[in-house]
Design a protein around this motif. Structure first.
Motif, PDB file in Angstrom:
ATOM      1  N   VAL A  42       0.874  -1.169   0.000  1.00  0.00           N
ATOM      2  CA  VAL A  42       0.000   0.000   0.000  1.00  0.00           C
ATOM      3  C   VAL A  42       0.913   1.221   0.000  1.00  0.00           C
ATOM      4  CG1 VAL A  42      -1.761   1.274   1.282  1.00  0.00           C
ATOM      5  CG2 VAL A  42      -1.794  -1.219   1.266  1.00  0.00           C
ATOM      6  N   ALA A  43       0.643   2.195  -0.865  1.00  0.00           N
ATOM      7  CA  ALA A  43       1.499   3.366  -0.973  1.00  0.00           C
ATOM      8  C   ALA A  43       0.682   4.582  -1.388  1.00  0.00           C
ATOM      9  CB  ALA A  43       2.595   3.118  -2.012  1.00  0.00           C
ATOM     10  N   TYR A  44       1.225   5.750  -1.108  1.00  0.00           N
ATOM     11  CA  TYR A  44       0.642   6.992  -1.604  1.00  0.00           C
ATOM     12  C   TYR A  44       1.359   7.360  -2.896  1.00  0.00           C
ATOM     13  CZ  TYR A  44      -1.964   7.514   2.651  1.00  0.00           C
ATOM     14  OH  TYR A  44      -2.839   7.306   3.668  1.00  0.00           O
ATOM     15  N   VAL A  45       0.592   7.705  -3.914  1.00  0.00           N
ATOM     16  CA  VAL A  45       1.152   8.049  -5.219  1.00  0.00           C
ATOM     17  C   VAL A  45       0.683   9.448  -5.589  1.00  0.00           C
ATOM     18  CG1 VAL A  45       1.243   7.433  -7.665  1.00  0.00           C
ATOM     19  CG2 VAL A  45       1.090   5.631  -5.924  1.00  0.00           C
ATOM     20  N   ARG A  46       1.630  10.330  -5.880  1.00  0.00           N
ATOM     21  CA  ARG A  46       1.293  11.656  -6.395  1.00  0.00           C
ATOM     22  C   ARG A  46       1.770  11.683  -7.838  1.00  0.00           C
ATOM     23  NH1 ARG A  46      -0.020  16.771  -4.501  1.00  0.00           N
ATOM     24  NH2 ARG A  46       0.686  18.425  -5.868  1.00  0.00           N
ATOM     25  N   ALA A  47       0.833  11.875  -8.734  1.00  0.00           N
ATOM     26  CA  ALA A  47       1.144  11.833 -10.163  1.00  0.00           C
ATOM     27  C   ALA A  47       0.827  13.174 -10.806  1.00  0.00           C
ATOM     28  CB  ALA A  47       0.333  10.732 -10.831  1.00  0.00           C
ATOM     29  N   SER A  48       1.802  13.719 -11.510  1.00  0.00           N
ATOM     30  CA  SER A  48       1.596  14.950 -12.275  1.00  0.00           C
ATOM     31  C   SER A  48       1.685  14.601 -13.751  1.00  0.00           C
ATOM     32  CB  SER A  48       2.661  15.994 -11.934  1.00  0.00           C
ATOM     33  OG  SER A  48       2.552  16.368 -10.582  1.00  0.00           O
ATOM     34  N   HIS A  49       0.658  14.991 -14.491  1.00  0.00           N
ATOM     35  CA  HIS A  49       0.602  14.736 -15.930  1.00  0.00           C
ATOM     36  C   HIS A  49       0.453  16.086 -16.623  1.00  0.00           C
ATOM     37  CE1 HIS A  49      -0.810  10.976 -14.048  1.00  0.00           C
ATOM     38  NE2 HIS A  49       0.000  10.444 -14.946  1.00  0.00           N
ATOM     39  N   HIS A  50       1.432  16.436 -17.417  1.00  0.00           N
ATOM     40  CA  HIS A  50       1.435  17.739 -18.062  1.00  0.00           C
ATOM     41  C   HIS A  50       0.930  17.633 -19.496  1.00  0.00           C
ATOM     42  CE1 HIS A  50       3.529  19.697 -14.735  1.00  0.00           C
ATOM     43  NE2 HIS A  50       4.081  18.506 -14.582  1.00  0.00           N
ATOM     44  N   LEU A  51      -0.260  18.167 -19.690  1.00  0.00           N
ATOM     45  CA  LEU A  51      -0.847  18.245 -21.026  1.00  0.00           C
ATOM     46  C   LEU A  51      -0.273  19.478 -21.725  1.00  0.00           C
ATOM     47  CD1 LEU A  51      -4.506  17.538 -19.911  1.00  0.00           C
ATOM     48  CD2 LEU A  51      -3.034  15.997 -21.221  1.00  0.00           C
ATOM     49  N   THR A  53      -1.801  21.933 -22.730  1.00  0.00           N
ATOM     50  CA  THR A  53      -2.548  23.116 -22.306  1.00  0.00           C
ATOM     51  C   THR A  53      -2.423  23.437 -20.827  1.00  0.00           C
ATOM     52  OG1 THR A  53      -4.500  21.739 -22.037  1.00  0.00           O
ATOM     53  CG2 THR A  53      -4.256  22.897 -24.132  1.00  0.00           C
ATOM     54  N   ALA A  54      -2.306  22.432 -19.933  1.00  0.00           N
ATOM     55  CA  ALA A  54      -2.237  22.687 -18.495  1.00  0.00           C
ATOM     56  C   ALA A  54      -1.831  21.416 -17.750  1.00  0.00           C
ATOM     57  CB  ALA A  54      -3.604  23.150 -17.993  1.00  0.00           C
ATOM     58  N   PRO A  55      -1.146  21.561 -16.590  1.00  0.00           N
ATOM     59  CA  PRO A  55      -0.789  20.381 -15.802  1.00  0.00           C
ATOM     60  C   PRO A  55      -1.989  19.855 -15.016  1.00  0.00           C
ATOM     61  CG  PRO A  55       0.001  22.350 -14.723  1.00  0.00           C
ATOM     62  CD  PRO A  55      -0.590  22.788 -16.044  1.00  0.00           C
ATOM     63  N   VAL A  56      -2.002  18.558 -14.762  1.00  0.00           N
ATOM     64  CA  VAL A  56      -3.029  17.915 -13.946  1.00  0.00           C
ATOM     65  C   VAL A  56      -2.301  17.106 -12.883  1.00  0.00           C
ATOM     66  CG1 VAL A  56      -4.906  16.233 -13.930  1.00  0.00           C
ATOM     67  CG2 VAL A  56      -4.599  17.744 -15.907  1.00  0.00           C
ATOM     68  N   THR A  57      -2.668  17.282 -11.602  1.00  0.00           N
ATOM     69  CA  THR A  57      -2.024  16.549 -10.519  1.00  0.00           C
ATOM     70  C   THR A  57      -3.080  15.802  -9.712  1.00  0.00           C
ATOM     71  OG1 THR A  57      -0.246  18.176 -10.360  1.00  0.00           O
ATOM     72  CG2 THR A  57      -0.569  16.757  -8.458  1.00  0.00           C
ATOM     73  N   ALA A  58      -2.792  14.558  -9.370  1.00  0.00           N
ATOM     74  CA  ALA A  58      -3.708  13.751  -8.561  1.00  0.00           C
ATOM     75  C   ALA A  58      -2.907  13.052  -7.479  1.00  0.00           C
ATOM     76  CB  ALA A  58      -4.422  12.733  -9.429  1.00  0.00           C
ATOM     77  N   THR A  59      -3.494  12.904  -6.306  1.00  0.00           N
ATOM     78  CA  THR A  59      -2.878  12.158  -5.217  1.00  0.00           C
ATOM     79  C   THR A  59      -3.820  11.024  -4.840  1.00  0.00           C
ATOM     80  OG1 THR A  59      -1.813  14.159  -4.409  1.00  0.00           O
ATOM     81  CG2 THR A  59      -1.945  12.310  -2.873  1.00  0.00           C
ATOM     82  N   LYS A  60      -3.312   9.805  -4.808  1.00  0.00           N
ATOM     83  CA  LYS A  60      -4.133   8.625  -4.519  1.00  0.00           C
ATOM     84  C   LYS A  60      -3.402   7.700  -3.566  1.00  0.00           C
ATOM     85  CE  LYS A  60      -7.540   9.263  -7.473  1.00  0.00           C
ATOM     86  NZ  LYS A  60      -8.911   9.407  -7.057  1.00  0.00           N
ATOM     87  N   ARG A  61      -4.159   6.912  -2.837  1.00  0.00           N
ATOM     88  CA  ARG A  61      -3.628   5.811  -2.039  1.00  0.00           C
ATOM     89  C   ARG A  61      -3.893   4.561  -2.862  1.00  0.00           C
ATOM     90  NH1 ARG A  61      -5.908   2.223   1.767  1.00  0.00           N
ATOM     91  NH2 ARG A  61      -4.402   1.559   3.330  1.00  0.00           N
ATOM     92  N   CYS A  62      -2.845   3.800  -3.167  1.00  0.00           N
ATOM     93  CA  CYS A  62      -2.982   2.646  -4.057  1.00  0.00           C
ATOM     94  C   CYS A  62      -2.528   1.368  -3.363  1.00  0.00           C
ATOM     95  CB  CYS A  62      -2.145   2.841  -5.316  1.00  0.00           C
ATOM     96  SG  CYS A  62      -2.652   4.258  -6.294  1.00  0.00           S
ATOM     97  N   THR A  63      -3.136   0.262  -3.755  1.00  0.00           N
ATOM     98  CA  THR A  63      -2.772  -1.053  -3.245  1.00  0.00           C
ATOM     99  C   THR A  63      -2.466  -1.953  -4.436  1.00  0.00           C
ATOM    100  OG1 THR A  63      -4.277  -0.796  -1.384  1.00  0.00           O
ATOM    101  CG2 THR A  63      -3.549  -3.021  -1.877  1.00  0.00           C
ATOM    102  N   GLY A  64      -1.382  -2.678  -4.355  1.00  0.00           N
ATOM    103  CA  GLY A  64      -1.032  -3.630  -5.402  1.00  0.00           C
ATOM    104  C   GLY A  64      -0.558  -4.928  -4.773  1.00  0.00           C
ATOM    105  N   THR A  65      -0.747  -6.029  -5.461  1.00  0.00           N
ATOM    106  CA  THR A  65      -0.333  -7.338  -4.966  1.00  0.00           C
ATOM    107  C   THR A  65       0.632  -7.960  -5.961  1.00  0.00           C
ATOM    108  OG1 THR A  65      -2.467  -7.640  -3.892  1.00  0.00           O
ATOM    109  CG2 THR A  65      -1.160  -9.616  -4.228  1.00  0.00           C
ATOM    110  N   ALA A  66       1.680  -8.568  -5.448  1.00  0.00           N
ATOM    111  CA  ALA A  66       2.645  -9.263  -6.297  1.00  0.00           C
ATOM    112  C   ALA A  66       2.850 -10.663  -5.733  1.00  0.00           C
ATOM    113  CB  ALA A  66       3.970  -8.512  -6.336  1.00  0.00           C
ATOM    114  N   ARG A  67       3.120 -11.608  -6.619  1.00  0.00           N
ATOM    115  CA  ARG A  67       3.403 -12.968  -6.170  1.00  0.00           C
ATOM    116  C   ARG A  67       4.523 -13.538  -7.012  1.00  0.00           C
ATOM    117  NH1 ARG A  67       0.874 -16.396  -9.823  1.00  0.00           N
ATOM    118  NH2 ARG A  67      -0.722 -15.360 -11.041  1.00  0.00           N
ATOM    119  N   THR A  68       5.202 -14.528  -6.463  1.00  0.00           N
ATOM    120  CA  THR A  68       6.278 -15.206  -7.171  1.00  0.00           C
ATOM    121  C   THR A  68       5.714 -16.469  -7.802  1.00  0.00           C
ATOM    122  OG1 THR A  68       7.721 -14.458  -5.402  1.00  0.00           O
ATOM    123  CG2 THR A  68       8.648 -15.989  -6.946  1.00  0.00           C
TER     124      THR A  68
END
Length: 83
Positions: A42-51, A53-68
């Motif tokens: 579980v991690a906090y992700v801050r993503a900035s995407h620059h179009l 015409t204008a930048p867009v920024t979003a902050t989300k809490r994300c969960t991911g699962t990995a297995r071997t």
């Protein structure tokens, strides 16, 4: 929502071409082991995407699962949480 990594990449690729630049900061990772061959992060992700015409920024809490697996590590997808 859970998505396989390949499905996510296939759906995201066309949108990524429209950005001039992107930046992703991943912090506060919390990893729990769910057995010998699986872990959840579980991690906090801050993503900035620059179009063009204008930048867009979003902050989300994300969960991911990995297995071997016998063929190496595999992700089971991730799920964005609330901002």
């Amino acid at each position: 929502m859970r998505l396989a990594a390949d499905d996510w990449a296939r759906g995201t690729a066309p949108r990524m071409e429209s950005f001039r630049a992107t930046q992703h900061m991943i912090t506060n990772l919390r990893i729990s082991f769910d057995g010998e061959n699986q872990a959840t992060c579980v991690a906090y992700v801050r993503a900035s995407h620059h179009l063009p015409t204008a930048p867009v920024t979003a902050t989300k809490r994300c969960t991911g699962t990995a297995r071997t697996t016998s063929s190496g590590p595999r992700t089971a997808g991730g799920s964005p949480g609330s901002s």
